[in-house]
Scaffold this active site. Structure first.
Site: not given
Length: 274
Positions: A148, A161
Site C-alpha cells: 500500500s 495498518y
C-alpha cells in the site's frame, strides 16, 4: 545454484492468500484465466470452494487450503499440500490482510493493532519462509506482497495498518537482497483503492468514486508471473498508476542491473534513476 543472470521461467502455479474474497479472489481467478493453477488459502472453506469453482471454470487446477496465516504449523502444512498437489509453488501472492480503526495512535486498541500486524506481517513472513526453500531448490520463484501507499508515507490514523504495510517492504527487500542471485524475485504491489468489504467500511472512502479496478491489480501480478518484470525485483509497483506498458519499459531499461544487489526502490513520488 542459479547465477545472477539466470531468471526463473514463467510461473505455472500460484498460491494466493486471502483468496476467499476481495482482491484475493480477483487475483486467484485472474491468474487462472492467465493459465496458472492456483492454491487458494483463507479461513472460510465454503467461500474458497466457490473461488475454486471459478478457477476450474478456466480449465485450471485449484487447491483449497483452509488455514490461518498466523499459525506457523498450519501454514507449513498448507504449503506442503499445495506443493504436493500442484508440483510446485512458482508464485506466492501475500494478499491476506486486515485494517484497524481510523483513529490516531493514542486512541488505537492495542489488541486490534497486534492482530493487524500479526496477519499482515507475521503471516506474510510465514508464507514467504515456507515457500522460499522450494523455490530456491527449483532455481527461483516470485513473491508478491500486496502492499500500500500507506507503507511509504505518514498517515494520521490506522497505526497498525501503516506499520504493517511499511514492514512488508522490508520483507520483500530482504527476499530480493538475499535471493536475487539464486533466482528469487520479490515485488511490492500497491492495489490502489479497490472496492472491497474492507474499503467499503472506511470513512476515508465514504464519498469515493474513483475506485481502482481490480483488473488493474491482476494485470500487474499476471505480468509478474510471466517473468516480464523480473528486472524490477525489489520495486514498488502501483496499480492504477503504473501501466503495463510503462512497467515493461522500465524492466527493459533496467536489464540485469538488479543482479548487482542494488535495490530498485521507491518513494511515493519518484523512482530514482538507475
Amino acid at each position: 545454484m542459479a547465477t545472477a543472470r539466470t531468471y526463473p521461467g514463467p510461473a505455472r502455479t500460484a498460491l494466493v492468500t486471502g483468496a476467499s474474497r476481495g482482491i484475493g479472489r480477483h487475483l486467484a481467478v485472474g491468474l487462472a484465466a492467465a493459465g496458472l493453477d492456483v492454491a487458494l488459502l483463507a479461513r472460510d472453506s465454503a467461500l474458497l470452494q466457490e473461488v475454486a469453482g471459478e478457477v476450474t471454470g478456466h480449465g485450471r487446477r485449484a487447491v483449497v487450503l483452509t488455514a490461518d496465516v498466523t499459525d506457523a504449523e498450519a501454514v507449513t502444512e498448507a504449503v506442503a499440500t499445495a506443493e504436493r498437489e500442484l508440483g510446485s509453488i512458482d508464485l506466492l501472492v501475500n494478499n491476506a490482510g486486515l485494517a484497524d480503526a481510523e483513529v490516531p495512535l493514542w486512541e488505537a486498541d492495542p489488541e486490534q493493532v497486534k492482530q493487524v500486524i500479526d496477519v499482515n506481517v507475521y503471516g506474510a513472513f510465514l508464507l514467504a519462509r515456507a515457500v522460499a526453500s522450494g523455490m530456491l531448490a527449483r532455481g527461483g520463484g516470485r513473491v508478491v506482497d500486496i502492499s500500500s501507499g500507506a507503507g511509504v508515507r505518514d498517515k494520521d490514523v490506522m497505526a497498525g495498518y501503516n506499520i504493517a504495510k511499511t514492514a512488508l517492504f522490508r520483507i520483500g527487500g530482504g527476499l530480493h537482497e538475499a535471493g536475487y542471485e539464486r533466482g528469487l524475485r520479490a515485488f511490492e504491489v500497491a492495489p490502489g483503492v479497490v472496492a472491497t468489504d474492507m474499503t467499503a467500511g472506511m470513512a476515508a472512502h465514504a464519498d469515493r468514486t474513483d475506485w481502482t479496478p481490480p483488473e488493474a491489480v491482476t494485470e500487474i501480478v499476471a505480468e509478474v508471473a510471466t517473468g516480464g518484470l523480473d528486472p524490477l525485483s525489489g520495486c514498488y509497483l502501483r496499480a492504477g498508476t503504473d501501466t503495463i506498458e510503462d512497467l515493461r519499459a522500465r524492466a527493459a531499461a533496467a536489464g540485469d542491473s538488479a543482479s548487482t544487489g542494488r535495490r530498485l526502490i521507491v518513494s511515493e513520488w519518484e523512482v530514482p534513476a538507475r
